[in-house]
Design a protein around this motif. Structure first.
Motif, mmCIF file in Angstrom:
data_model
loop_
_atom_site.group_PDB
_atom_site.id
_atom_site.type_symbol
_atom_site.label_atom_id
_atom_site.label_comp_id
_atom_site.label_asym_id
_atom_site.label_seq_id
_atom_site.Cartn_x
_atom_site.Cartn_y
_atom_site.Cartn_z
ATOM 1 N N GLY A 49 2.900 -8.319 -8.797
ATOM 2 C CA GLY A 49 4.256 -8.727 -7.980
ATOM 3 C C GLY A 49 4.520 -10.001 -7.963
ATOM 4 N N HIS A 72 4.405 -10.174 -4.291
ATOM 5 C CA HIS A 72 4.415 -8.906 -3.299
ATOM 6 C C HIS A 72 3.217 -8.895 -2.447
ATOM 7 N N ARG A 73 3.367 -8.513 -1.412
ATOM 8 C CA ARG A 73 2.166 -8.477 -0.489
ATOM 9 C C ARG A 73 2.369 -6.992 0.249
ATOM 10 N N GLU A 74 1.058 -6.158 0.364
ATOM 11 C CA GLU A 74 0.860 -4.898 0.834
ATOM 12 C C GLU A 74 1.337 -4.710 2.240
ATOM 13 N N ALA A 75 1.468 -3.834 2.619
ATOM 14 C CA ALA A 75 1.750 -3.580 4.332
ATOM 15 C C ALA A 75 0.367 -4.123 5.158
ATOM 16 N N TRP A 77 -0.295 -7.164 5.550
ATOM 17 C CA TRP A 77 -0.411 -8.461 5.165
ATOM 18 C C TRP A 77 0.256 -9.320 6.071
ATOM 19 N N ARG A 91 5.232 -5.230 9.575
ATOM 20 C CA ARG A 91 3.802 -4.564 9.057
ATOM 21 C C ARG A 91 3.904 -3.702 7.957
ATOM 22 N N ARG A 92 4.796 -3.989 7.105
ATOM 23 C CA ARG A 92 5.268 -3.301 6.041
ATOM 24 C C ARG A 92 5.050 -4.208 4.595
ATOM 25 N N PRO A 93 5.053 -3.481 3.535
ATOM 26 C CA PRO A 93 5.225 -4.276 2.612
ATOM 27 C C PRO A 93 6.150 -5.395 2.339
ATOM 28 N N TYR A 96 6.553 -12.175 -0.314
ATOM 29 C CA TYR A 96 6.211 -13.498 0.591
ATOM 30 C C TYR A 96 6.669 -14.736 -0.618
ATOM 31 N N ARG A 123 14.324 -6.832 -5.464
ATOM 32 C CA ARG A 123 12.869 -6.605 -4.911
ATOM 33 C C ARG A 123 13.135 -5.180 -4.146
ATOM 34 N N GLU A 125 10.832 -4.336 -1.595
ATOM 35 C CA GLU A 125 9.866 -4.610 -0.493
ATOM 36 C C GLU A 125 11.197 -4.558 0.888
#
Length: 171
Positions: A49, A72-75, A77, A91-93, A96, A123, A125
């Motif tokens: 990501g 990309h950061r997972e839910a 993170w 608190r979702r994907p 950053y 994106r 997200e």
């Protein structure tokens, strides 16, 4: 014209642009900080990501004048230095944005906005998040571009806000 990529070419140029930008006020970062950035960039570039946008400096073919990059950061993170937990709706994907840097000679021409717009254009997200010093002139640009404060980082440095931007309509 900014370009989008999923890989870093000539990483030493990214370090040099970072150093030129972040040695200025209000950051006053030294060469060691630029070296740390280069190591962090290499680590991030290996993550799924990862995405980077670049703009040339006009001095030579392929010369770098600015860049923006993120991962990309997972839910679930959240920035490890955040003073408080993420708001529930974040608190979702998310995507950053780790850096946006444009050398002084290219500022005021819209490159920063173009770099971010291209970086975030496709994106999947629902939100992008970044950190910005409240003392930096870029902080006001982010506000005008629709980014809103959602938290703060613990210092040092102090006075760094976490900002979020919706990328897709909220459900």
């Amino acid at each position: 014209m900014p370009e989008l990529s999923s890989r870093i070419r000539r990483p030493e140029e990214f370090r040099e642009v970072y150093h030129r930008v972040y040695r200025e006020p209000p950051y006053h970062e030294d060469a060691a900080a630029a070296d740390g950035f280069a190591r962090q960039l290499a680590d991030h570039a290996a993550l799924p990501g990862f995405c980077v946008t670049t703009v040339g400096d006009g001095s030579e073919p392929g010369g770098l004048g600015g860049f923006a990059y993120g991962v990309h950061r997972e839910a679930g993170w959240w920035h490890p230095r955040a003073a408080d937990p993420a708001p529930p709706w974040l608190r979702r994907p998310l995507f950053y944005v780790y850096e946006l840097a444009v050398v002084r000679e290219l500022r005021g021409r819209g490159y920063g906005r173009e770099l971010l717009d291209l970086l975030l254009a496709d994106r999947t997200e629902p939100f992008a998040v970044l950190a910005a010093s409240s003392r930096a002139s870029a902080r006001e640009l982010y506000r005008r571009w629709g980014w809103t404060k959602v938290g703060e980082l613990t210092g040092p440095p102090h006075g760094v806000d976490l900002l979020a931007l919706p990328l897709t309509p909220r459900l």
